[in-house]
Design a protein around this motif. Sequence first.
Motif, PDB file in Angstrom:
ATOM      1  N   ARG A  13       2.577   2.047  -3.547  1.00  0.00           N
ATOM      2  CA  ARG A  13       1.670   2.158  -4.171  1.00  0.00           C
ATOM      3  C   ARG A  13       1.287   3.714  -4.084  1.00  0.00           C
ATOM      4  NH1 ARG A  13      -0.727  -1.244  -7.664  1.00  0.00           N
ATOM      5  NH2 ARG A  13      -0.830  -3.526  -6.804  1.00  0.00           N
ATOM      6  N   LEU A  14       2.122   4.119  -2.715  1.00  0.00           N
ATOM      7  CA  LEU A  14       1.639   5.609  -3.010  1.00  0.00           C
ATOM      8  C   LEU A  14       2.524   6.641  -3.382  1.00  0.00           C
ATOM      9  CD1 LEU A  14       0.356   5.686   0.485  1.00  0.00           C
ATOM     10  CD2 LEU A  14      -1.516   5.892  -1.963  1.00  0.00           C
ATOM     11  N   SER A  29       1.107  -1.348  -0.202  1.00  0.00           N
ATOM     12  CA  SER A  29      -0.061   0.233  -0.129  1.00  0.00           C
ATOM     13  C   SER A  29       0.327   1.457  -0.015  1.00  0.00           C
ATOM     14  CB  SER A  29      -0.996  -0.085   1.308  1.00  0.00           C
ATOM     15  OG  SER A  29      -1.928  -1.347   1.262  1.00  0.00           O
ATOM     16  N   VAL A  30       1.758   1.328   1.181  1.00  0.00           N
ATOM     17  CA  VAL A  30       2.561   2.392   0.451  1.00  0.00           C
ATOM     18  C   VAL A  30       3.730   2.658  -0.519  1.00  0.00           C
ATOM     19  CG1 VAL A  30       5.222   3.110   2.476  1.00  0.00           C
ATOM     20  CG2 VAL A  30       3.293   2.057   3.239  1.00  0.00           C
ATOM     21  N   TRP A  50       2.688  11.616 -11.749  1.00  0.00           N
ATOM     22  CA  TRP A  50       3.760  11.513 -11.346  1.00  0.00           C
ATOM     23  C   TRP A  50       5.393  12.896 -11.661  1.00  0.00           C
ATOM     24  CZ3 TRP A  50       5.014  11.916  -6.257  1.00  0.00           C
ATOM     25  CH2 TRP A  50       4.395  11.157  -5.207  1.00  0.00           C
TER      26      TRP A  50
END
Lengths: 259, 252
Positions: A206-207, A203-204, A236
């Motif tokens: 992917r951020l 999860s981290v 990005w």
Amino acid sequence: MTWSALARAATTAARRTLAQPGLAVVSVGFYLLVTAAVTSLWRSAAEAHGGEIAGYSGLALTWYIVASEATVVAQRVRLIEEVGTEIGSGAIEPELLRPVAAVGVRLATEIGAVLPRLVACLVAGAGYAALVAGAPIATGSIGLALPSIVLAVVCNIAAQHAVAAASFWVRDAKSAWYLYHKFVFIAGGMLIPLEVLPESFESVARLLPFSAMAYAPARLASGYFEPGLLIGQALWTAVMLVAAVAMFARGERRLTAAP
Amino acid sequence: MRATFRAAMLESWANRRSFWTQLAAMFVNDIAWVAFWVLFFEEVGEVRGWARADALMLLAVITTAAGFVLGVTGNVRRVASVIADGELDAALALPTPTLVHLLARRIEPVNIGDLVFGCLLFALAGDPTPARIAVFAFGVVTAVFVYGGFLLALGSLAFRTGRGEVGELGFHAVTMLASYPVDIFSGPTKFVLYTVVPSAFVSSVPVRLLDSFDPQWAALGAGAALLSATIGVVSFQTGLRRYTSGAAWTRA
């Protein structure tokens, strides 16, 4: 005027790369070695794991690594250190006198230099993957993977310039390249698909921007048709370009304001 | 020789902040590899007889051996460029053997970080009994000779070709391939890794010995070390006879 100057910088850098076939051979040779080693590892793992890991078959993993390694290996590995050294030593100062922004010329030059190596690596990698594993799973996602690979390279180069610009303030910032690349390796999904990471870590990851530099094109090349990845990458890339320009502008102001 | 080595040490130690920064940077690099292997085997379990503990020992052996070769005899990676750029001239005029001077002349702090990390990793994850320490030391020594000899032989090709690309590619090849278990490869590739690019002897064979010591494999490792070192030294010495000055007065 500015855009044509940047285009000329990129073209000249590309020609310079093409004029050094020896270095291109080393670059492509190294890329093939890494790709062969890492794909062998993942294919063996998939084989030992019932043919699939986290939704990736041996074939999908092979194309994943072909794309993820190409986006990183085609670039100069010590770019942060080299740019940082030029800033720290003052070698960058003559560039500040030119009518075009130094960071713009540097980004254009670096992108121009990388593109021929990237094409060579991709051609070699695609040949290798087709030979040892088979044709790509989905041509649609491969069509998305190609622009995604270019975005990944531009995003990575811009981010490295933003990090290297810390050398305007910090003396030893150039050593940050080791740390930066390890983030791309693991959190960026270059060596390991993000789906394989523990859930919280995934999860981290992917951020973070690093997933736009390796995971996104690799995921597309492995056969997953996910256009949203391209949008994330474009965002990005824009953020990293703005960060690089802003960091250099502040650093240049600091340099010219110093007594 | 001792004076040359001492000078190299003092040079690398002159900028202490840089020394420690580089050492720390390599530690971070190696910790990322530990993270990779832990995450990989967490998902996969076991691959062709290799489990997490084996992969960590592979990392310990390759970082210790490569750290020694590239850190303590730092010029071994630069042999081709030293030859191609005519930088040997300065070393030829000295009363010490050229090869010994060349190898002792440069210490790379960043690779010393590897050396320290490899030993620490073995101490922490390698279940270090006296017998295992002895096997680890034996494996590392053979790996040092195989790796160093291979790099020296490839670098010495520059005496004939005048270029360093083959040496550079060979360096990447042996280092990269030694970073992975040899058993993930099969067929002709595996044969190449025991012969032409002897990366299996740089990491996988020492790990196999640590796993269960086999005198035959130990003898094979020692033989590979002797052969590789001999080829390296002979390649350099025969190449040196062909060397013509680059007319550049520099420090080798």
